[in-house]
Design a protein around this motif. Structure first.
Motif, short mmCIF file in Angstrom:
data_model
loop_
_atom_site.label_atom_id
_atom_site.label_comp_id
_atom_site.label_asym_id
_atom_site.label_seq_id
_atom_site.Cartn_x
_atom_site.Cartn_y
_atom_site.Cartn_z
N PRO A 1 13.37 9.56 0.83
CA PRO A 1 12.70 8.48 0.08
C PRO A 1 11.48 9.06 -0.63
O PRO A 1 10.80 9.95 -0.11
CB PRO A 1 12.30 7.49 1.17
N LEU A 2 11.20 8.57 -1.82
CA LEU A 2 10.08 9.09 -2.61
C LEU A 2 8.92 8.10 -2.70
O LEU A 2 7.79 8.50 -2.99
CB LEU A 2 10.54 9.43 -4.03
N SER A 3 9.21 6.84 -2.48
CA SER A 3 8.18 5.81 -2.61
C SER A 3 8.32 4.85 -1.44
O SER A 3 9.36 4.22 -1.27
CB SER A 3 8.33 5.06 -3.93
N LEU A 4 7.29 4.76 -0.63
CA LEU A 4 7.32 3.90 0.55
C LEU A 4 5.99 3.19 0.69
O LEU A 4 4.93 3.79 0.47
CB LEU A 4 7.62 4.73 1.80
N LEU B 1 5.92 7.51 -7.27
CA LEU B 1 7.07 8.37 -7.56
C LEU B 1 6.63 9.65 -8.24
O LEU B 1 7.07 10.75 -7.88
CB LEU B 1 8.07 7.63 -8.46
N THR B 2 5.76 9.53 -9.23
CA THR B 2 5.30 10.70 -9.98
C THR B 2 4.59 11.70 -9.07
O THR B 2 4.89 12.91 -9.10
CB THR B 2 4.34 10.26 -11.10
N ARG C 1 1.12 0.64 -14.43
CA ARG C 1 0.12 0.49 -13.36
C ARG C 1 0.71 0.02 -12.03
O ARG C 1 0.02 -0.01 -11.02
CB ARG C 1 -0.97 -0.49 -13.82
N HIS C 2 1.98 -0.40 -12.02
CA HIS C 2 2.59 -0.76 -10.73
C HIS C 2 2.61 0.48 -9.84
O HIS C 2 2.98 1.57 -10.28
CB HIS C 2 4.01 -1.28 -10.94
N PRO C 3 2.22 0.36 -8.57
CA PRO C 3 2.09 1.55 -7.71
C PRO C 3 3.39 2.33 -7.51
O PRO C 3 3.35 3.51 -7.19
CB PRO C 3 1.57 0.99 -6.39
N ARG C 4 4.56 1.69 -7.70
CA ARG C 4 5.82 2.42 -7.54
C ARG C 4 5.86 3.64 -8.45
O ARG C 4 6.28 4.73 -8.04
CB ARG C 4 7.02 1.51 -7.83
N PHE C 5 5.43 3.47 -9.70
CA PHE C 5 5.64 4.50 -10.70
C PHE C 5 4.70 5.69 -10.50
O PHE C 5 5.11 6.85 -10.59
CB PHE C 5 5.48 3.91 -12.10
N SER D 1 0.85 -1.19 0.00
CA SER D 1 0.00 0.00 0.00
C SER D 1 0.89 1.24 0.00
O SER D 1 1.53 1.55 1.00
CB SER D 1 -0.89 0.00 1.25
N PRO D 2 0.93 1.99 -1.11
CA PRO D 2 1.84 3.13 -1.20
C PRO D 2 1.37 4.29 -0.32
O PRO D 2 0.17 4.53 -0.17
CB PRO D 2 1.78 3.51 -2.68
N LEU D 3 2.33 4.97 0.28
CA LEU D 3 2.04 6.13 1.11
C LEU D 3 2.17 7.41 0.30
O LEU D 3 3.02 7.51 -0.60
CB LEU D 3 3.01 6.19 2.30
N ASN D 4 1.35 8.40 0.64
CA ASN D 4 1.48 9.70 -0.03
C ASN D 4 2.71 10.42 0.53
O ASN D 4 3.39 9.92 1.44
CB ASN D 4 0.21 10.54 0.12
#
Length: 564
Positions: A372-375, A189-190, A182-186, A8-11
């Motif tokens: 960090p940009l994506s967690l 990051l954006t 569609r992978h949540p990493r990308f 679950s990606p964090l903002n």
């Protein structure tokens, strides 16, 4: 590609709260890896390449060419047919930033024998045929650095419109979110780059001017809320999203880490492989993507860019997190570390106290000035002995011209170096030529103990020149006069200047401005550096490389490309 965690990606606001935690445990993870493998020696040469591809639809009926946004489906089919049923399959496939992109690599690393070099082009051909076999009718696979109409109306299939004023991750005027993998990493990051920066990224590329180009060239943007008007420069092509950089394709080379100075050839390879003059349907006055991709992920705030006094941020940072390297790691290169290196002093001390070499310590402490940009929520608390996600979180989002890569935890993979500045070419022959040439060059440098080191400030200048139009024929680059002097750290006197800076007078005796022609072919007044080199590399590398650099186009004919 970088770290691809699941969860679950964090903002950005949530990620920011855990930034110190990620840095703290990232350093612990690095130290654990280092201590387990620091005595490792005598690895044999292993290396490989990464080629990024675009999926394209050729619509003959409507005379249109579009990017096809089905990379996820194509990737899953390729993996199901390949590595999932055969661990020794000759190709591997991975996702990339664009939903129209896939990345292919050899299934197993190459070795150092001459027979291995003969297989590179063949493996690239296998990848292309394998991917093409699962595409739909009228679809094809292109290895092109920058799709010329990226960001123009209707450049995707299916067609989507950008959403600059609606909820989304990029809020671009030109690049729809559906074109992002569609992978949540990308998408994370954006979004988080934009939120951390406090505004959209701003990419300005000089327009190529011919008789049909207005002067000044100024665009208006109907859906602009005022941000584009402030950011766009006259006589420049304006872009506003991470996709304009990370949505391009490149050619990467990765090998086991050795004491070598191939770094100095990155500007040569960039100028020779230059393949991206087109942006948003216009012809630019540059030939390479490097500055574009650097600006596309520049998450620095106004304070960090030096536009406002430091108040909420800790450091003034001179470069984007996607840029050229800032320090040499070898003792021979220490005296040439003449550019300002911002480091986290506490992290640097922690590493030195743990027994890390000072040059490696300051390199890591420099990487860790970033956030960090994506967690992912599930990846906050980790086992530092057996996991490295926090270290890779910072390591894999510092996209530099060369990346020094420790082994993954509990792996038989060794220390590696990744060479990143090359642009991808249209054919497998050309791509294999560049890759093979770099490998052969490293063999010559090591075998004959050649020394191509120059101050990093000059390397940065070379990188700027290499991106200019027709740099391969017109550019002048700082290059070492004598490659045979070599480096002897025992005999070299220690530097007395801060950060290893030596006098400019002494430096000027070691290097001078040269053209690519002189660097490659030599002349009487210099040391015939590459003449010496070419006499000792295989005929395979020579024939590949010589044919690749012939007939390089130098003229532009019009400014607006592929008009609607």
């Amino acid at each position: 590609m970088g770290l691809l965690s699941q969860g679950s990606p964090l903002n950005w606001e949530e990620t920011k709260k855990h930034a110190d935690h990620v840095r703290k445990h990232g350093i612990l993870q690095f130290l654990n890896i280092y201590n387990k493998v620091k005595e490792r020696q005598k690895d044999v040469l292993k290396w490989g390449d990464e080629v990024e591809y675009m999926l394209v639809e050729m619509d003959d009926k409507n005379e249109k060419v579009r990017l096809v946004l089905n990379g996820k489906d194509v990737l899953e089919i390729l993996q199901e047919k390949g590595e999932k049923i055969n661990p020794n399959h000759p190709t591997l496939w991975r996702p990339e930033y664009g939903s129209y992109m896939i990345e292919g690599t050899p299934g197993q690393p190459y070795g150092g024998t001459m027979s291995e070099f003969n297989t590179v082009e063949d493996n690239m051909g296998k990848r292309r045929r394998e991917a093409a076999s699962v595409l739909n009718k009228n679809e094809t696979l292109l290895t092109v650095t920058s799709f010329p109409r990226l960001g123009c109306p209707g450049f995707t299939q299916p067609e989507y419109k950008p959403t600059p004023v609606e909820k989304g991750v990029s809020k671009s005027l030109f690049f729809p979110d559906e074109a992002i993998n569609r992978h949540p990493r990308f998408s994370t990051l954006t979004r988080n780059i934009r939120h951390r920066r406090g505004e959209k990224v701003a990419i300005n590329v000089p327009i190529f001017k011919d008789k049909n180009t207005p002067s000044p060239f100024v665009e208006t943007f109907p859906e602009d809320d005022g941000e584009a008007a402030r950011a766009a420069l006259p006589d420049h092509i304006y872009m506003d999203a991470m996709g304009f950089g990370m949505g391009n394709c490149c050619l990467c080379f990765q090998k086991c880490a050795e004491k070598l100075f191939v770094l100095l050839f990155m500007f040569v390879q960039m100028a020779l492989s230059a393949a991206s003059p087109f942006y948003r349907g216009f012809v630019s006055d540059i030939d390479c993507r490097w500055g574009v991709i650097s600006a596309s992920v520049d998450d620095r705030t106004r304070e960090e860019r030096g536009l406002e006094p430091l108040k909420n941020n800790k450091f003034k940072i001179n470069k984007s997190r996607y840029d050229s390297i800032d320090s040499y790691l070898s003792c021979c290169g220490e005296k040439y570390n003449d550019i300002e290196l911002t480091i986290d002093e506490d992290i640097n001390k922690q590493l030195l106290d743990a027994g890390i070499d000072k040059l490696l310590a300051q390199h890591i402490a420099h990487l860790f000035i970033r956030d960090p940009l994506s967690l992912f929520q599930e990846k906050i608390h980790l086992d530092d002995e057996n996991e490295s996600d926090h270290f890779e979180n910072l390591q894999s989002t510092n996209w530099q011209t060369m990346r020094f890569k420790p082994p993954p935890p509990n792996s038989d993979i060794g220390w590696r170096v990744e060479f990143r500045p090359m642009e991808v070419q249209l054919t497998d022959f050309e791509n294999s030529a560049y890759v093979v040439f770099i490998v052969l060059l490293t063999r010559v440098i090591l075998s004959y103990k050649l020394d191509f080191l120059i101050p990093l400030s000059k390397v940065d200048e070379n990188m700027k020149v290499a991106q200019k139009r027709n740099a391969v024929q017109e550019g002048m680059f700082y290059f070492r006069k004598d490659a045979f002097k070599g480096c002897n750290p025992v005999l070299e006197p220690p530097s007395t200047a801060q950060n290893g800076v030596e006098s400019e007078a002494k430096d000027s005796e070691e290097f001078t401005l040269m053209s690519i022609d002189t660097i490659i072919n030599g002349k009487v007044s210099v040391s015939l550096l590459f003449n010496f080199t070419f006499q000792r590399v295989s005929t395979i590398g020579l024939s590949y490389f010589a044919k690749t650099i012939q007939n390089i186009p130098t003229e532009r004919t019009h400014t607006l490309l592929w008009s609607m």
